[in-house]
Design a protein around this motif. Structure first.
Motif, PDB file in Angstrom:
ATOM      1  N   SER A  47      40.323  41.855  48.263  1.00 24.69           N
ATOM      2  CA  SER A  47      39.642  43.235  48.329  1.00 24.69           C
ATOM      3  C   SER A  47      38.751  43.803  49.421  1.00 24.69           C
ATOM      4  O   SER A  47      38.655  44.838  49.638  1.00 24.69           O
ATOM      5  CB  SER A  47      38.646  43.241  47.173  1.00 24.69           C
ATOM      6  N   LYS A  48      38.608  42.907  50.457  1.00 24.55           N
ATOM      7  CA  LYS A  48      37.621  43.202  51.546  1.00 24.55           C
ATOM      8  C   LYS A  48      38.510  44.047  52.434  1.00 24.55           C
ATOM      9  O   LYS A  48      37.864  44.481  53.601  1.00 24.55           O
ATOM     10  CB  LYS A  48      37.193  41.932  52.170  1.00 24.55           C
ATOM     11  N   ASP A  49      39.798  44.087  52.526  1.00 24.18           N
ATOM     12  CA  ASP A  49      40.500  44.974  53.454  1.00 24.18           C
ATOM     13  C   ASP A  49      40.032  46.509  52.988  1.00 24.18           C
ATOM     14  O   ASP A  49      39.805  47.366  54.236  1.00 24.18           O
ATOM     15  CB  ASP A  49      41.934  45.116  52.989  1.00 24.18           C
ATOM     16  N   SER A 184      30.287  39.467  41.452  1.00 21.99           N
ATOM     17  CA  SER A 184      29.298  40.259  42.197  1.00 21.99           C
ATOM     18  C   SER A 184      28.875  39.266  43.344  1.00 21.99           C
ATOM     19  O   SER A 184      28.295  38.183  43.162  1.00 21.99           O
ATOM     20  CB  SER A 184      28.341  40.498  41.507  1.00 21.99           C
ATOM     21  N   GLY A 185      29.086  39.448  44.618  1.00 24.96           N
ATOM     22  CA  GLY A 185      28.517  38.759  45.675  1.00 24.96           C
ATOM     23  C   GLY A 185      27.925  39.782  46.513  1.00 24.96           C
ATOM     24  O   GLY A 185      26.675  39.757  46.383  1.00 24.96           O
ATOM     25  N   THR A 186      28.433  40.535  47.419  1.00 27.05           N
ATOM     26  CA  THR A 186      27.598  41.725  48.116  1.00 27.05           C
ATOM     27  C   THR A 186      27.156  42.648  46.685  1.00 27.05           C
ATOM     28  O   THR A 186      26.215  43.376  46.989  1.00 27.05           O
ATOM     29  CB  THR A 186      28.153  42.284  49.056  1.00 27.05           C
ATOM     30  N   GLY A 187      28.118  42.786  46.107  1.00 33.04           N
ATOM     31  CA  GLY A 187      28.027  43.751  44.638  1.00 33.04           C
ATOM     32  C   GLY A 187      28.693  45.004  44.884  1.00 33.04           C
ATOM     33  O   GLY A 187      28.685  45.837  44.034  1.00 33.04           O
ATOM     34  N   GLY A 188      29.266  45.149  46.130  1.00 27.62           N
ATOM     35  CA  GLY A 188      30.048  46.319  46.579  1.00 27.62           C
ATOM     36  C   GLY A 188      31.197  46.655  45.483  1.00 27.62           C
ATOM     37  O   GLY A 188      31.275  47.977  44.973  1.00 27.62           O
ATOM     38  N   THR A 189      31.928  45.629  45.353  1.00 25.26           N
ATOM     39  CA  THR A 189      33.276  46.034  44.356  1.00 25.26           C
ATOM     40  C   THR A 189      32.848  46.436  42.816  1.00 25.26           C
ATOM     41  O   THR A 189      33.105  47.553  42.537  1.00 25.26           O
ATOM     42  CB  THR A 189      34.004  44.515  44.186  1.00 25.26           C
ATOM     43  N   ILE A 190      31.767  45.792  42.319  1.00 20.54           N
ATOM     44  CA  ILE A 190      31.520  46.035  40.902  1.00 20.54           C
ATOM     45  C   ILE A 190      30.649  47.300  40.832  1.00 20.54           C
ATOM     46  O   ILE A 190      30.844  48.249  39.944  1.00 20.54           O
ATOM     47  CB  ILE A 190      30.714  44.919  40.535  1.00 20.54           C
ATOM     48  N   GLU A 236      32.791  30.070  46.623  1.00 21.78           N
ATOM     49  CA  GLU A 236      32.591  30.961  47.951  1.00 21.78           C
ATOM     50  C   GLU A 236      32.604  32.426  47.351  1.00 21.78           C
ATOM     51  O   GLU A 236      33.546  32.650  46.876  1.00 21.78           O
ATOM     52  CB  GLU A 236      33.587  30.665  48.948  1.00 21.78           C
ATOM     53  N   GLY A 237      31.804  33.273  47.726  1.00 23.25           N
ATOM     54  CA  GLY A 237      31.872  34.655  47.577  1.00 23.25           C
ATOM     55  C   GLY A 237      31.222  35.185  46.236  1.00 23.25           C
ATOM     56  O   GLY A 237      31.451  36.390  45.981  1.00 23.25           O
ATOM     57  N   LEU A 238      30.752  34.582  45.681  1.00 18.74           N
ATOM     58  CA  LEU A 238      30.031  35.046  44.276  1.00 18.74           C
ATOM     59  C   LEU A 238      28.721  34.412  44.143  1.00 18.74           C
ATOM     60  O   LEU A 238      28.407  33.256  44.470  1.00 18.74           O
ATOM     61  CB  LEU A 238      31.113  34.222  43.289  1.00 18.74           C
ATOM     62  N   TYR A 280      39.270  31.188  43.955  1.00 12.80           N
ATOM     63  CA  TYR A 280      38.051  30.598  43.197  1.00 12.80           C
ATOM     64  C   TYR A 280      37.420  31.625  42.277  1.00 12.80           C
ATOM     65  O   TYR A 280      37.387  31.280  41.155  1.00 12.80           O
ATOM     66  CB  TYR A 280      37.386  29.788  44.076  1.00 12.80           C
ATOM     67  N   THR A 281      37.001  32.720  42.952  1.00 10.18           N
ATOM     68  CA  THR A 281      36.417  33.661  42.201  1.00 10.18           C
ATOM     69  C   THR A 281      37.081  34.340  41.163  1.00 10.18           C
ATOM     70  O   THR A 281      36.620  35.032  40.208  1.00 10.18           O
ATOM     71  CB  THR A 281      35.590  34.804  42.885  1.00 10.18           C
ATOM     72  N   SER A 282      38.425  34.507  41.405  1.00 10.90           N
ATOM     73  CA  SER A 282      39.383  35.022  40.160  1.00 10.90           C
ATOM     74  C   SER A 282      39.401  33.961  39.117  1.00 10.90           C
ATOM     75  O   SER A 282      39.163  34.463  37.873  1.00 10.90           O
ATOM     76  CB  SER A 282      40.681  35.117  40.636  1.00 10.90           C
TER      77      SER A 282
HETATM   78  N1  PMP Z   1      35.316  37.279  45.510  1.00 18.15           N
HETATM   79  C1  PMP Z   1      35.665  36.647  46.758  1.00 18.15           C
HETATM   80  C2  PMP Z   1      36.824  35.454  47.109  1.00 18.15           C
HETATM   81  C3  PMP Z   1      34.724  37.473  47.660  1.00 18.15           C
HETATM   82  O1  PMP Z   1      35.005  36.980  49.111  1.00 18.15           O
HETATM   83  C4  PMP Z   1      33.780  38.325  47.417  1.00 18.15           C
HETATM   84  C5  PMP Z   1      32.988  38.918  48.435  1.00 18.15           C
HETATM   85  N2  PMP Z   1      31.979  38.203  48.998  1.00 18.15           N
HETATM   86  C6  PMP Z   1      33.775  38.640  46.042  1.00 18.15           C
HETATM   87  C7  PMP Z   1      34.463  38.016  45.195  1.00 18.15           C
HETATM   88  C8  PMP Z   1      32.647  39.518  45.707  1.00 18.15           C
HETATM   89  O2  PMP Z   1      33.030  40.966  45.906  1.00 18.15           O
HETATM   90  P1  PMP Z   1      31.724  41.762  46.286  1.00 18.15           P
HETATM   91  O3  PMP Z   1      31.048  41.473  47.719  1.00 18.15           O
HETATM   92  O4  PMP Z   1      32.292  43.265  46.474  1.00 18.15           O
HETATM   93  O5  PMP Z   1      30.591  41.711  45.205  1.00 18.15           O
END
Ligand code: PMP
Length: 344
Positions: A47-49, A184-190, A236-238, A280-282
Motif C-alpha cells: 500500500s505504501k506505493d 494502523s501503523g502511521t494510521g494513514g491508510t485507515i 513490523e508496520g503495526l 505479517y500485518t495481513s
Molecule cells: N502493514 C505493513 C506491512 C506496513 O508496512 C504498514 C506501514 N507502516 C502498515 C501495515 C500500516 O499502514 P499505515 O502506516 O498506513 O497505518
C-alpha cells in the motif's frame, strides 16, 4: 494507420486500483461477507506505493523537489521500497533510516532498489539520537536540497488514501460496505480511507488493528499517552510507541489488539485456505476479523472490507520460516505443523 502499443509508460501508472477479493474458506464458519483489498498488487507490492507517489508528486507540484534532490525517510521497509522505486523513475537520491527489527530480506531489497540504508536500533526511545526518527532528522538537516517525507506526521499520507483507497473501496462495493478493518501503523491508510467512506455513509464502522506493546488503542480510548503500554513485539508496520499525527483518531470507531503468535499463524492459514500469500500485518488484520466476529460485531448482512497491506515474499525468513516460528515459541503441541517436503 499504425496500431498503438498497449503498454504502461512505467510501473508508476500501475500504482493503485488494487483488486478486492472475496474470502470464502477462512471465513466459512463466520457470520458476514468478507472482502480483502490486496495491496500486494501494487508494483512495489504494498500500500505504501500510494503514499510514496502522492507525497513526491505533491512536493514536485509545490516546487520543493527538483531532479537530483535527495528524499529521506524513516521506514519499516515498505515505504522505503516504494520511495526508492519512485525515486529511480523520477531521478532522485533516496536515503532510508530503518529499524533493526526489519527483516534482512527487506533491507536487501532497499539496497537493490538503489537506496542508501541506515539500520538503527529498534528498542531505543523515539527521542534517542540513535532512533531512526532522529537519524533521519539529522541527515535532513545536514544534506542540502533534501526532502523528509516524515510519513508519521505528514497529512499528505492521509490524503493519499482519501483520494485513492477510499474511492476504490466505495466503488468496488457499490457503496454496500458496512465495516472497514485495517491495520494502523502511521494510521494513514485507515484514516484516509475511513474519512472518505464516512463522508459517503456515516454509518460505516471503522475498526483499527493494533499490537500488544503499542500505545495506539489506549490513546484512542483515553486521549492520553501511556508509556506503560510499550514493550517490544515482533510484527513490523503495526502499532506504535508514539502518537502519529497521520492517524485521525476521530475517524476510527475502535481498535482491537492481536498477538504476534496468532497473527503469524493466521497469515499462514490465509495461504493454505485462500491461496493468498500476504505479509505479517495481513495475518494480523485477518486475526482481528476473527476476534471481532467472535465478539458478535458482524451479522449475516455485514459487508466487511479488510485491507491486506503487503506481500508474503517479504517474510520468508520470519513467519514463513518454520525455524523462526520454532525460535519464537509459536509452535506448541496443538499448532505444530508436519514437515511437508519429501526428499527423493
Ligand atoms: N502493514 C505493513 C506491512 C506496513 O508496512 C504498514 C506501514 N507502516 C502498515 C501495515 C500500516 O499502514 P499505515 O502506516 O498506513 O497505518
Amino acid at each position: 494507420m499504425k496500431k498503438s502499443i498497449n503498454a504502461h509508460d512505467s510501473v508508476l501508472s500501475l500504482i493503485g486500483d488494487t483488486p478486492l477479493v472475496k474470502l470464502s474458506n477462512i471465513t466459512a464458519s463466520m457470520k458476514g461477507n468478507y472482502f480483502a483489498k490486496i495491496e500486494a498488487f501494487n508494483p512495489g507490492h504494498s500500500s505504501k506505493d500510494r503514499i510514496a507517489l502522492y507525497i513526491i508528486e505533491q512536493a514536485e507540484k509545490k516546487g520543493i523537489l527538483k531532479p537530483g534532490d535527495t528524499i529521506i525517510e524513516t521506514t519499516s521497509g515498505n515505504t522505503g521500497f516504494s520511495i526508492a522505486m519512485v525515486s529511480i523513475l523520477k531521478g532522485y537520491e533516496c536515503i532510508l533510516a530503518v529499524s533493526s527489527k526489519s527483516s534482512s530480506d527487506k533491507i536487501d531489497m532497499l539496497k537493490t532498489m538503489g537506496a542508501k540504508v541506515y539500520v538503527c536500533p529498534a528498542h531505543v526511545k523515539a527521542d534517542d539520537p540513535r532512533s531512526y526518527y532522529e537519524v533521519a532528522k539529522r541527515l535532513h538537516s545536514e544534506i542540502k536540497d533534501s526532502v523528509y517525507i516524515n510519513q508519521y506526521f505528514n497529512e499528505l499520507n492521509i490524503e493519499a488514501h482519501y483520494n485513492t483507497t477510499g474511492p476504490e473501496i466505495w466503488n468496488q462495493t457499490n457503496g454496500q460496505i458496512t465495516h472497514l478493518v485495517a491495520c494502523s501503523g502511521t494510521g494513514g491508510t485507515i484514516s484516509g480511507t475511513a474519512r472518505f467512506l464516512k463522508e459517503q455513509n456515516p454509518n460505516i464502522k471503522v475498526i483499527g488493528i493494533d499490537a500488544y506493546g503499542s500505545v495506539i488503542q489506549k490513546y484512542h480510548q483515553t486521549r492520553e499517552f501511556d508509556s506503560d503500554e510499550i514493550y517490544p513485539y515482533r510484527i513490523e508496520g503495526l502499532g506504535k510507541n508514539l502518537i502519529p499525527t497521520a492517524t485521525d483518531f476521530d475517524a476510527i470507531d475502535a481498535f482491537i489488539k492481536v498477538t504476534d503468535e496468532d497473527s503469524a499463524h493466521t497469515a499462514r492459514e490465509l495461504a493454505k485456505t485462500e491461496g493468498l500469500f500476504v505479509g505479517y500485518t495481513s495475518g494480523a488484520a485477518m486475526q482481528g476479523l476473527k476476534q471481532l466476529e467472535e465478539d458478535g460485531v458482524f451479522d449475516t448482512t455485514s459487508n466487511i472490507v479488510v485491507i491486506f497491506p503487503d506481500h508474503g515474499s517479504r517474510y520468508m525468513s520470519k513467519i514463513y520460516s518454520n525455524d523462526w516460528m520454532e525460535k519464537q515459541g509459536f509452535f506448541d503441541s496443538s499448532r505444530h505443523e508436519v514437515e511437508s517436503i519429501q526428499y527423493i
